[in-house]
Motif scaffolding. Structure first.
Motif, short mmCIF file in Angstrom:
data_model
loop_
_atom_site.label_atom_id
_atom_site.label_comp_id
_atom_site.label_asym_id
_atom_site.label_seq_id
_atom_site.Cartn_x
_atom_site.Cartn_y
_atom_site.Cartn_z
N GLU A 275 25.67 -55.09 29.88
CA GLU A 275 25.51 -53.73 29.20
C GLU A 275 26.11 -54.22 27.79
O GLU A 275 25.46 -53.10 27.07
CB GLU A 275 27.64 -53.49 30.05
N VAL A 276 26.64 -54.53 27.43
CA VAL A 276 26.69 -54.28 25.56
C VAL A 276 25.56 -55.20 24.95
O VAL A 276 25.39 -54.30 24.08
CB VAL A 276 27.57 -56.19 24.86
N LEU A 277 24.87 -55.85 24.95
CA LEU A 277 23.48 -56.34 24.99
C LEU A 277 22.36 -54.59 25.08
O LEU A 277 21.94 -54.26 24.37
CB LEU A 277 22.51 -56.93 25.75
N LEU A 278 22.44 -54.28 26.50
CA LEU A 278 22.42 -52.88 26.55
C LEU A 278 22.57 -51.67 25.34
O LEU A 278 21.67 -50.90 25.05
CB LEU A 278 21.97 -52.41 28.12
N ALA A 279 23.73 -51.81 25.51
CA ALA A 279 24.32 -50.81 24.28
C ALA A 279 23.55 -51.12 22.84
O ALA A 279 23.45 -50.02 22.48
CB ALA A 279 25.92 -50.77 24.24
N TYR A 280 24.00 -51.99 22.80
CA TYR A 280 23.49 -52.00 21.39
C TYR A 280 21.73 -51.92 21.20
O TYR A 280 21.05 -51.11 20.24
CB TYR A 280 23.66 -53.58 20.75
N VAL B 229 19.80 -50.35 23.36
CA VAL B 229 19.42 -48.35 23.24
C VAL B 229 19.66 -47.69 22.24
O VAL B 229 19.03 -47.02 21.71
CB VAL B 229 20.50 -47.88 24.55
#
Ligand code: HEM
Ligand SMILES: Nc1ncnc2c1ncn2[C@@H]1O[C@H](COP(=O)(O)OP(=O)(O)OP(=O)(O)O)[C@@H](O)[C@H]1O
Ligand SMILES: Nc1ncnc2c1ncn2[C@@H]1O[C@H](COP(=O)(O)OP(=O)(O)OP(=O)(O)O)[C@@H](O)[C@H]1O
Ligand SMILES: [Mg+2]
Ligand SMILES: [Mg+2]
Lengths: 49, 214, 244, 218, 218, 214
Positions: free
Chosen positions: A10-15, A17
Motif C-alpha cells: 500500500e505505502v509503496l504503491l501510494a508513493y 503512483v
C-alpha cells in the motif's frame, strides 16, 4: 529502507503512483513549454529576419 | 426504379425523364443529350425542380419514369452543401476525398481554385465564399468526367466565378468531360441552356407512390 | 515616484519578465521542500499505532487534497479578475491551473483509495469528503473540456469563467447535500487549531514541509504553464500576421 | 477505406470531436447511481454489474448520432454514396470507428469505475471480457439505427428509442455472464450467446445499414 | 414572449420535435435496469426511487441540446438576440418550454413506471411531488449548460459533462426525500432543500444564461 | 467594446470603424454615412470581411475600434442562414416573428415576396430559393428601419431578385428606411457602392484580443 510492516504494498504503491503522476505532469508541462518556446522563437526569427 | 448507368463513352443521354420530389412529380418529358466536352446549363425559376433533376441524374434518387444513360462510375454531384469538415484543415479535407477516389491531390488545384493561401487553415474558419471554393476544389481532386453542379457559384465573388468557369472550360470540358449546371447567374461558358419551366409536370402526371390510391 | 498598481505585473510582457526570474526559485524550493518532507516522512517517522506504516501516505494525501481545493479557489479568483478587469494573464492562469488542479485531485483520490483498502477494508466508500472530491474532479473535467472545445480564446475565457463561478456555487451545495446524504468514515480536519485533536508533532512537522512543497510545486507549475499559454497566444498572433 | 477510418478517428480526436466524452458519460452515470440509490455497499455491489452494463450501453448510445448525422448535414454522405466505395464498406468502417472510439475505452475503464460501485473483485475480469465481446454488437446495431434516422434533424432521442430495444439481448447476456461469473456459476452459455450476437450482427447488419442509407438518400 | 413559448411548444409537439421522446427514454432506462440488475423484487424495489430519479435526470439531460442548438443553427438565435425582447426572458421561456415538454410528463409517468420496478406503493406520491419540485431546477440548470455549449457543434456530450455535476444536489435531495418518505422518516428537510434549490436556480440562473448567450453570439 | 446605438433620426453613421473575426482585424478605417431612404451596397472579394462588418453593425459582435451610430431598436439582420423553422408552415414562421415584434403579418408580404401559393406549406419542403424568399419576407413583417442584408439574393431566380429589389426600392427605402447590403450580384438599385478591399486591415492593425501579446 524503513520497515513498512504488513502494509508495504500500500505505502509503496501510494508513493509510486503519486510520484509517477506528478512526474508526468511536470514532464508534460515542461515539454509543452519547450515546444511552444521553440516554435515561438522560430516565428520571431521569421518575423525579424 | 433506379436507372442503370451503362458504361459507354462519356455521353449523357436522357429520354422522356420524369422526376419527383416529396411524392409529387415536378418535371416530366425531359429528353436531351450532352456529348463529351459539352456543358448544359439548367435554368428555371425557384422550385421548378433543378435540384431534383440533378439528384436523380446523380443516382441519389430514382426517376418516376423514362430513363437515362450515363457513363458508369463517372458521375460526381456537388450540392448546395459543401461537404467540408469544419474540424479539418483545407488540405486534410481535399486529401480525404483524394484518398477515397484513390488519387493524389493534384498540385494545380491550389491555384485553380485560389486556395493556396488557405492550405493549412482549419476549414471552420473560412468565409462563405472561401468554403465554397474548397467545396469546388473537390471536383478537381476526384477527376470525374460527369459533373452535376447545383448552383456552384453561390457566395462566390466575380473573380472566383470567372476562375471556376475557366476551370470548367479549359480543364474539365477541354478533356472531354461533361457538366450539368443549375445556376441563376451567367457563367460565361459556351454551353447549351435548357429552360426547365416548359417541362413542369401537369396535373395528371403529378402522382408517384400515391397512384394506387387514386 | 509613481506607485505601480499590482495589475502592472499582469501585463503579459511584464509577467514573462518577472516570472522568468521567479520560476527557477519556485521549482528549486518545491524540490527542496518535497524532498525534505517526503524523505523525513517516509524514512524517519514512526508508525502510528492503529494505522501502522500506512500513516506515511498522509504526506502525499493531505497536501494533494489541500491543493486540489486551493487550485479551484485560485481559478475562481482568476476568473473573476478576468470578467471584471479583463486581464488576459489571469484568464490564462486559470486555464493553466486546471490541469494541475485535476492532477492534485487525482493524487488525493488515488492515495486515499490505496489508504482506504487497509483502513476501511475498501478502496472506495461514498463518504461525504470522498464524494465531494469525486464531484470536484467532474467539475475540473467539465471546465477543461469547455476550454478545449472553443476556438476563440477570449470567448473561451468568458464562458469558462462563468462556468467556474456557477460551478463553485453548485460545488458548495453538493458538499452540503452529500453531508446530508451520508455521514462518513473519513478523518476530521487534523490541521485545526484545536491542539488536542491534532496529529502528533512527529507526523506534523514533515507534513508541513510536504505541504509547503506541494504549494510551491503548484505555484511553479502554474507559472510555467501560464508562460506557455502566453507564448501560445503570441505564436498564434504572429502566425496570423504571416498569413496576411 | 482506410482513408475513411483514418478521417473518422482524426475527427473524433480533434477538439470537439467527442472522443473521451462517451467515457466521461459512463463515469457520470456510475457516479450518479449511488446518489440516487444511496451509499450502502451491499446494495451497490449487488447491482454493480448491471449498472455498469447499462451505463456502458447508454454511453455507446449517446455517441451514435454522430456516426452519420454530421456527414449528412454537410453533404459528405451524398458524396460518399456516389464515391467508388460500396456503402456496405462505409457502414462497416463507421461502426469500427465508433467501436474504437467508444467501446474499447469503455471496456478499459469499466474496472476502475467498478471500484466506485464496490464491484466484487472476482467480477472485474468478466466485466472487461463481456464488454469487449459485446460492444462491437452495440456499435454495429447502433450504426444501423443511426442510418435509419439520418434524415431526421436532431433525431437523437428517436434514435435511442429505436436502438434500445435492439440492445436488450446483448445487455441481458452481457450482464448475466458477469453475474454468473461472480456467483461462480457456469458462464459458457451467456458468453457464447454474446459472442454469437456480435458475430451475427457484424456479419449481417452492415448490409441492412447500407440498404437503409440508400433509402434515406433517395 | 408568449409567442416564443407558443412556438417552442408547437415545435416540440410537431413531428420530429421530440415531445414524448424524453418520456420514452425514461421508460427505456427503467426497463433496461431490470435486464441488467436481474429480476429480484426485493432489490428492485429497494433501488426503485433512485433509479427513477436517475432515469428522469438522464431523460431531461438528453433533450437539453435542442433548447438552443436548433435556433442557433438556423440563425434564429441571432435574430432573437436583436429582437425587442430581453435575452433573460428568452432564457426563462426556453427553460419553461423544456420543463413543460419534459419535466411535467416525466413526473406524471413516474408512478406508472414505478410499478415496473416494484416501487413501494407509499412512495408514489413522493416520487411525483419530488419530481414536480425538482425538475424545474433541472430545466433551468440545463438551459444554462445549453447556452454555454451552443456554439459548439454536436456539443451534446460536452453539455452532459458540464451539466451533470450541477445536477448532483437536486438529485441527492430528490431521491433522499423519496427514500425517507418510504421509510417513514422526516421528509421536510430534503423537500425544503429541493424547493430551495429550484427557487434559487429559477431566480438567478437565467441571468447567467443570458450573459453566456451574449458571449456566445459575439 | 459594444458600441451603443443612440436614438436619433434613422441615419447610420460610421466613423473610423475597425472590425475583427476570429481574433484578427479584417477591416479598418471605415467611415461612411447612410442617410434615411438610401441603400449602401458592400462589395469586395470573398473573405474581405463583409459578413463581419454587417454583424458588427447589427450589434452581434463588438467593434475593435472606432464607433458607429444607428437608430436604437431599429436594426434587423438577415444572414446567410434563413432562420426558417422546417417544422412550421410558411404562415406560422412569419406569424412568429410578427408576434415577437408585436406586429401583425401585413397582407402585402404574401405578394411582395411571391409566397402566397406557399402559405400553408411546411417550410421544410420548400426549395432553396423558396426558403430564401420566406427568409426575406420576415423583413417585411418586422418593419425595421435599418436592414443589414448578407447576400440576400443567394439562390433566387432573376424574377425573385427583381421582386426583392422592387420591395427595397418602393417600400423600404421609399418610407425612409436604410439598407446595407453585401452582395456579389447586381441588384439594380440606385445605391452607393462601397468597395471594401481598400480597407483591408494592414499589419499593424491586425490584432485584437491578441494585441496584449505583441
Ligand atoms: C479516495 C479516498 C479519499 C479522498 C478523496 C480523501 C480526501 C481527503 C480530503 C479532501 C482531505 C482534506 C484535507 C483537509 O481538509 O485538510 C483529506 C484528509 C485526510 N485524509 Fe483523506 N481521503 C480519502 C481517503 C482517506 C483514507 C482511506 C484515509 C485513512 C484511513 C484518509 C485519511 C486522511 C487523513 C488522516 C487526513 C488528514 C485530515 C486533516 O489533516 O485534515 N483519507 N482526505
Ligand atoms: N473563426 C475564424 N477564425 C479565423 N479567421 C476567420 C474566422 N472566421 C472567418 N475568418 C476570416 O475572416 C475573414 C472575413 O470573413 P467574412 O466571413 O467576414 O468574409 P466575407 O466578406 O463575408 O466573405 P464571403 O463573401 O466569402 O462571405 C475571412 O478571411 C475569413 O477567412
Ligand atoms: N419534401 C418535399 N415535399 C413536397 N414538396 C417538395 C419537397 N421538397 C421540395 N419540394 C417542392 O419540389 C419542387 C422542386 O424543388 P427543387 O428543390 O428541385 O427546386 P429547384 O429548382 O432546385 O429550386 P431552387 O432554385 O429554389 O433551388 C419545389 O416546388 C418544392 O417546393
Ligand atoms: Mg435547388
Ligand atoms: Mg460572408
Amino acid at each position: 529502507m524503513p520497515d513498512l510492516g504488513k502494509y508495504v504494498t500500500e505505502v509503496l504503491l501510494a508513493y509510486g503512483v503519486s510520484i509517477a503522476i506528478l512526474a508526468t505532469l511536470v514532464a508534460m508541462s515542461w515539454r509543452q513549454s519547450r515546444r511552444v518556446r521553440r516554435d515561438l522563437e522560430a516565428a520571431e526569427a521569421r518575423k525579424n529576419g | 426504379m433506379r436507372q442503370p448507368c451503362y458504361r459507354s463513352s462519356p455521353v449523357l443521354s436522357v429520354q422522356n425523364l420524369a422526376v419527383a420530389r416529396g411524392g409529387a412529380t415536378v418535371l416530366a418529358g425531359l429528353s436531351f443529350d450532352v456529348p463529351a466536352g459539352e456543358a448544359l446549363i439548367l435554368r428555371g425559376p425557384n422550385g421548378v425542380g433543378k435540384t431534383t433533376l440533378l439528384r436523380t441524374l446523380a443516382g441519389l434518387q430514382g426517376a418516376v419514369s423514362g430513363h437515362f444513360e450515363c457513363p458508369a462510375d463517372e458521375g460526381a454531384y456537388a450540392s448546395h452543401a459543401d461537404a467540408v469538415k469544419s474540424a479539418l484543415t483545407v488540405e486534410e479535407n481535399l486529401q480525404f476525398w483524394a484518398d477515397i477516389y484513390g488519387n493524389a491531390v493534384p498540385d494545380m488545384v491550389w491555384d485553380q481554385f485560389d486556395i493556396r493561401d488557405l492550405q493549412t487553415r482549419i476549414a471552420g474558419t473560412l468565409s462563405a465564399g472561401q468554403k465554397r471554393r474548397l467545396g469546388l476544389a473537390r471536383l478537381g481532386v476526384i477527376k470525374r468526367k460527369v459533373l452535376f453542379l447545383d448552383e456552384p457559384t453561390v457566395s462566390l465573388d466575380g473573380f472566383s466565378v470567372r476562375l471556376f468557369a475557366d476551370y470548367l472550360r479549359d480543364q474539365h470540358l477541354a478533356q472531354g468531360g461533361i457538366a450539368i449546371i443549375a445556376t441563376h447567374v451567367d457563367l460565361d461558358l459556351a454551353a447549351t441552356t435548357l429552360e426547365l419551366e416548359p417541362f413542369t409536370a401537369t396535373d395528371h402526371q403529378t402522382d408517384t407512390g400515391d397512384e394506387a390510391f387514386l | 515616484m509613481t506607485i505601480m498598481s499590482m495589475w502592472e505585473y499582469a501585463n503579459p510582457k511584464r509577467f514573462m519578465g518577472w516570472t522568468g526570474h521567479v520560476l527557477p526559485w519556485a521549482f528549486g524550493g518545491a524540490a527542496v521542500c518535497l524532498t525534505v518532507g517526503l524523505i523525513w516522512g517516509f524514512f524517519f517517522t514512526p508508525d502510528e499505532m492503529r494505522q501502522g506504516s500506512t500513516v506515511k501516505i498522509i504526506y502525499l494525501h493531505v497536501p494533494a487534497a489541500l491543493m486540489a481545493i486551493n487550485a479551484w479557489i485560485m481559478m475562481l479568483v482568476a476568473s473573476l479578475i478576468w470578467l471584471v478587469r479583463r486581464h488576459h494573464v489571469s484568464a490564462l492562469a486559470a486555464k493553466a491551473a486546471a490541469p494541475v488542479g485535476v492532477t492534485m485531485t487525482l493524487i488525493a483520490l488515488a492515495t486515499g483509495a490505496i489508504w482506504g483498502q487497509p483502513m476501511w477494508g475498501t478502496y472506495w466508500a461514498w463518504d461525504p469528503r470522498l464524494t465531494s472530491f469525486m464531484i470536484l474532479f467532474l467539475f475540473y473535467l467539465g471546465y477543461m473540456a469547455l476550454w478545449a472545445a472553443i476556438d476563440d480564446p477570449d470567448m473561451a475565457a468568458d464562458l469558462t469563467s462563468v462556468l467556474c463561478m456557477v460551478g463553485s456555487v453548485f460545488a458548495l451545495m453538493s458538499r452540503y447535500a452529500v453531508n446530508f446524504w451520508n455521514q462518513g468514515l473519513h478523518q476530521g480536519a487534523s490541521l485545526s487549531l484545536d491542539k488536542e485533536k491534532n496529529v502528533a508533532d512527529v507526523f506534523y512537522q514533515p507534513l508541513l514541509f510536504a505541504i509547503a512543497g506541494f504549494v510551491l510545486l503548484f505555484f511553479a507549475l502554474v507559472l510555467l504553464r501560464t508562460r506557455t499559454e502566453i507564448r501560445t497566444r503570441r505564436l498564434r498572433a504572429l502566425i496570423r500576421r504571416e498569413g496576411q | 477505406m482506410i482513408a475513411l477510418l483514418h478521417r473518422d478517428l482524426l475527427l473524433a480526436t480533434r477538439a470537439g470531436g467527442g472522443f473521451g466524452l462517451g467515457l466521461v458519460f459512463f463515469l457520470i452515470v456510475v457516479v450518479l447511481v449511488p446518489f440516487g440509490v444511496g451509499p450502502e455497499t451491499a446494495i451497490l455491489s449487488r447491482i454493480a454489474p448491471g449498472i455498469l452494463w447499462v451505463a456502458a450501453l447508454l454511453a455507446a448510445l449517446l455517441s451514435l448520432d454522430r456516426i452519420f448525422a454530421l456527414d449528412h448535414e454537410d453533404g459528405s454522405l451524398s458524396l460518399l454514396a456516389t464515391a467508388p466505395i460500396p456503402l456496405e464498406a462505409v457502414a462497416v468502417i463507421k461502426a469500427a470507428a465508433h467501436w474504437l472510439t467508444t467501446g474499447v475505452p469503455l471496456a478499459i475503464a469499466a474496472p476502475v469505475l467498478g471500484v466506485l460501485l464496490h464491484l466484487d473483485p472476482s467480477a472485474f475480469g468478466f466485466v472487461v471480457v463481456t464488454l469487449l465481446l459485446g460492444t462491437p454488437a452495440l456499435s454495429v446495431i447502433g450504426t444501423f439505427g443511426a442510418a435509419l434516422t439520418v434524415g431526421i434533424r436532431r433525431g437523437g432521442l428517436l434514435l435511442s428509442l429505436i436502438v434500445l430495444p435492439l440492445y436488450v439481448p446483448t445487455l441481458i447476456f452481457g450482464a448475466e455472464a458477469v453475474r454468473r461469473g461472480v456467483d461462480g456459476q457456469d458462464t459458457a452459455t451467456p458468453l457464447l450467446m454474446l459472442g454469437g450476437i456480435t458475430a451475427g450482427a457484424v456479419a449481417l447488419l452492415p448490409f441492412a445499414t447500407a440498404a437503409v442509407l440508400r433509402m434515406n438518400l433517395r
